[in-house]
Design a protein around this motif. Structure first.
Motif, PDB file in Angstrom:
ATOM      1  N   VAL A 147     -44.000  11.731  -0.639  1.00  0.00           N
ATOM      2  CA  VAL A 147     -43.559  12.721  -0.651  1.00  0.00           C
ATOM      3  C   VAL A 147     -44.124  13.297  -1.512  1.00  0.00           C
ATOM      4  O   VAL A 147     -44.554  12.469  -2.757  1.00  0.00           O
ATOM      5  N   ALA A 148     -44.139  15.003  -1.537  1.00  0.00           N
ATOM      6  CA  ALA A 148     -44.479  15.696  -3.122  1.00  0.00           C
ATOM      7  C   ALA A 148     -42.606  15.714  -3.831  1.00  0.00           C
ATOM      8  O   ALA A 148     -41.754  16.357  -3.111  1.00  0.00           O
ATOM      9  N   THR A 149     -43.056  15.737  -4.897  1.00  0.00           N
ATOM     10  CA  THR A 149     -41.686  15.537  -5.272  1.00  0.00           C
ATOM     11  C   THR A 149     -41.352  16.855  -6.505  1.00  0.00           C
ATOM     12  O   THR A 149     -39.690  16.944  -5.778  1.00  0.00           O
ATOM     13  N   ALA A 150     -42.003  18.035  -5.763  1.00  0.00           N
ATOM     14  CA  ALA A 150     -41.595  19.767  -5.387  1.00  0.00           C
ATOM     15  C   ALA A 150     -40.392  19.266  -4.239  1.00  0.00           C
ATOM     16  O   ALA A 150     -39.485  19.858  -3.737  1.00  0.00           O
ATOM     17  N   ASP A 151     -40.921  18.867  -3.361  1.00  0.00           N
ATOM     18  CA  ASP A 151     -40.486  18.816  -2.218  1.00  0.00           C
ATOM     19  C   ASP A 151     -39.448  18.144  -1.697  1.00  0.00           C
ATOM     20  O   ASP A 151     -37.929  17.552  -0.565  1.00  0.00           O
ATOM     21  N   ASN A 173     -31.790  12.439  -5.071  1.00  0.00           N
ATOM     22  CA  ASN A 173     -31.142  11.280  -3.466  1.00  0.00           C
ATOM     23  C   ASN A 173     -31.892  10.664  -2.594  1.00  0.00           C
ATOM     24  O   ASN A 173     -31.470   9.633  -2.210  1.00  0.00           O
ATOM     25  N   GLY A 174     -33.269  12.215  -2.162  1.00  0.00           N
ATOM     26  CA  GLY A 174     -33.711  11.666  -1.467  1.00  0.00           C
ATOM     27  C   GLY A 174     -34.590  10.473  -1.641  1.00  0.00           C
ATOM     28  O   GLY A 174     -34.670   9.496  -0.573  1.00  0.00           O
ATOM     29  N   VAL A 202     -42.056  13.297 -14.640  1.00  0.00           N
ATOM     30  CA  VAL A 202     -43.342  13.963 -14.672  1.00  0.00           C
ATOM     31  C   VAL A 202     -44.268  13.792 -13.376  1.00  0.00           C
ATOM     32  O   VAL A 202     -45.293  14.321 -13.301  1.00  0.00           O
ATOM     33  N   SER A 203     -43.371  13.653 -11.970  1.00  0.00           N
ATOM     34  CA  SER A 203     -44.436  13.152 -10.948  1.00  0.00           C
ATOM     35  C   SER A 203     -45.087  14.652 -10.027  1.00  0.00           C
ATOM     36  O   SER A 203     -43.893  15.138  -9.774  1.00  0.00           O
ATOM     37  N   ASP A 204     -46.304  14.177  -9.424  1.00  0.00           N
ATOM     38  CA  ASP A 204     -46.302  15.380  -8.346  1.00  0.00           C
ATOM     39  C   ASP A 204     -46.196  14.986  -7.190  1.00  0.00           C
ATOM     40  O   ASP A 204     -45.774  15.748  -6.703  1.00  0.00           O
ATOM     41  N   VAL A 216     -50.049  13.059 -11.089  1.00  0.00           N
ATOM     42  CA  VAL A 216     -48.840  11.647 -11.486  1.00  0.00           C
ATOM     43  C   VAL A 216     -48.870  11.117 -10.467  1.00  0.00           C
ATOM     44  O   VAL A 216     -48.088  12.217  -9.669  1.00  0.00           O
ATOM     45  N   HIS A 217     -49.005  10.298  -9.821  1.00  0.00           N
ATOM     46  CA  HIS A 217     -48.481   9.578  -8.707  1.00  0.00           C
ATOM     47  C   HIS A 217     -46.596   8.795  -9.067  1.00  0.00           C
ATOM     48  O   HIS A 217     -47.684   7.283  -9.263  1.00  0.00           O
TER      49      HIS A 217
END
Ligand code: ATP
Ligand code: MG
Length: 503
Positions: free
Chosen positions: A225-229, A233-234, A209-211, A35-36
């Motif tokens: 960016v990767a969502t996990a990173d 706020n970023g 939901v996004s990767d 999911v982008h």
């Protein structure tokens, strides 16, 4: 195709409209089973990029590869045949066709004749699966915006050959519960290998939901960016170039002795069941509930757009019976509709003409419209709400979805009334502009104006309201002072079934 090579890759995509360079060398890629999210302020170019992906805008320059091979889609059909389907930001269905016809339009099997009965039966299966609660034979234009959106989503998700699913603000017209359900479906599709492009202005959805997230700014890449990173706020900072603080209201700003300006008593119609409430001067009263809870129907009665079969409305102590929205406006009540396409905007007219439409008396001397005054007031709002348009004479049709919504808002903010009904005012509006609109609403309340705020966005309800009413299936199921209101309490009341007497 190698396992980790992208399913879809775009590079250096450039697209211009008269007077506007919408995309300036944008890159984007989509992997199988991801999911982008695509985010950015109103007018950043998101929908334009998606329309290139789906063959709607064939005239662009740049590289577009699909499954490793160069492509150039020239029609929606080209894209569909390649396995790409889209849910558009603006509802895209035929009002005069039924729900079933809308779901299956353009894909009745060519060799096989399908009877209406069979069509309705298949549609019913989909409706049940998605728990939409509409009749397959209902005409689309009879549905609320939220229900129509659910039908459109079900349609797009039901194409069996879909490899790439594009969702352009699918939850803008949905409430929290329906949105959560959609996010769950998106995850399941992804786990089944479908690639999803997800556009939304609701940041918590993006995080949930996004990767990966790609940010567009003014038609250019601002980063991927990767969502996990990253953090919410970023992402917001990449989008708008600054922090946006969105703290919920913790206590009511309304003085205890503020006069009641509106009193509704036992209002009843087919979709509203004996609802009573009061609204005070300077108060922002939030109305929460699921899609179809009857909030819009209730507001339409108060605004004179529909008639109640029983019940009364008092404005500043005087009983009123409105036959037409003009009557309500004369009594000092203005209604900003949730459905901008049907009631809000004349898309062929310019930004300026739309803005002053309900306020011609304010910019006219007798029957003569003062063009200078029109330009002046329009420019003020274009600036204040940061409406992105090459000129105030641009046809509103050519504005991005969020910027159209801002024009609708300008139109009502211009109107000098005491009671404003805002039905989903920030639907589709980016997070930066949203903060400006909240400020304007708070200013209006501080001046002593009263606001009824129908919103499916619980963050918004908790951020803005002094008091919250919750509806479920046409009934008022609860009232919360903002000091006691929480997401959980609102959700509980929004799904509170009628207590039936034990048989
Ligand atoms: N058909 C058109 N004619 C002229 N200008 C257009 C047209 N479509 C889009 N634009 C312009 O291109 C720019 C990008 O619009 P786009 O709809 O892609 O924005 P968006 O990122 O989807 O915004 P939103 O969040 O408001 O939906 C805007 O300045 C818009 O006014
Ligand atoms: Mg858009």
């Amino acid at each position: 195709m190698a396992p980790d090579s992208p399913r879809l890759r775009m590079e250096g995509i450039t697209k211009s409209f008269p007077g506007v360079k919408a995309l300036k060398g944008v890159s984007f890629d989509l992997r199988p089973g991801e999911v982008h999210a695509l985010v950015g302020e109103n007018g950043a170019g998101k929908s334009t990029l998606l329309k290139i992906m789906t063959g709607i805008h064939p005239d662009y320059s740049g590289v577009f590869e699909y499954d490793g091979a160069p492509v150039h889609f020239r029609s929606i059909r080209d894209a569909q045949e390649a396995g790409i389907s889209i849910v558009h930001q603006e509802l895209n269905m035929m009002g005069d066709l039924t729900v079933a016809q809308n779901i299956f339009i353009g894909r009745e099997s060519r060799s096989l004749f399908i009877s209406d009965r069979e069509l309705n039966r298949r549609a019913q299966r989909l409706i049940d699966d998605y728990d939409i609660g509409v009749e397959p034979t209902a005409l689309l234009r009879e549905l609320s915006v939220g229900k129509a959106q659910l039908v459109e989503i079900a349609r797009a998700l039901s194409f069996p050959a879909t490899q790439v699913l594009i969702l352009d603000e699918p939850t803008a017209a949905l409430s929290e519960a329906e949105s959560l359900d959609l996010l769950e479906r998106v995850r399941r599709l992804r786990d089944g290998g479908v690639s999803v492009v997800y556009v939304s202005h609701r940041m918590h959805e993006i995080m949930a939901v996004s990767d990966r997230v790609t940010v567009l700014r003014d038609g250019e890449n601002a980063g991927t960016v990767a969502t996990a990173d990253t953090t919410m706020n970023g992402i917001i900072e990449m989008m708008v170039g600054r922090q946006v603080i969105n703290a919920p209201k913790t206590r009511s700003n309304v003085p205890r002795d503020a006069p009641v300006v509106l009193r509704a008593d036992s209002l009843t119609s087919p979709d509203v069941k004996g609802v009573s409430f009061t609204l005070r001067a300077g108060e922002i009263l939030g109305l929460a509930g699921l899609v179809g809870a009857g909030r819009t129907e209730l507001m339409r009665i108060v605004a004179g757009a529909d008639r109640a079969s029983s019940g009364t409305v008092e404005v500043r102590g005087r009983a009123r019976s409105f036959r037409h929205p003009h009557d309500a406006i004369r009594a000092g009540i203005a209604y900003l509709s949730e459905d901008r396409k049907r009631y809000g905007l004349l898309l062929g007219l310019s930004v300026a003409d739309n803005s002053v439409l309900p306020s011609y008396d304010l910019v006219s001397t007798g029957p003569v419209v003062r063009n200078g005054a029109v330009s002046r007031v329009t420019r003020r709002y274009v600036e204040q709400l940061r409406i992105k348009t090459p000129s105030i004479h641009q046809a509103t049709r050519n504005l991005s979805g969020g910027n159209q919504q801002k024009v609708v808002l300008a139109k009502w903010l211009l109107r000098d009334v005491d009671i404003l009904i805002f039905d989903e005012p920030t639907r589709g509006i980016d997070i930066g502009a949203r903060a400006e609109i909240y400020q304007l609403m708070n200013d209006l309340a501080a001046e002593g104006k009263s606001i009824l705020l129908v919103s499916s966005d619980l963050d918004e309800v908790l951020h803005m309201s002094d008091r919250v009413l919750v509806m479920c299936e046409g009934r008022l199921t609860g009232e919360l002072d903002i000091a006691d209101a929480t997401q959980v309490k609102i959700m509980e009341l929004a799904t509170k079934q009628e207590e039936r007497d034990a048989a």
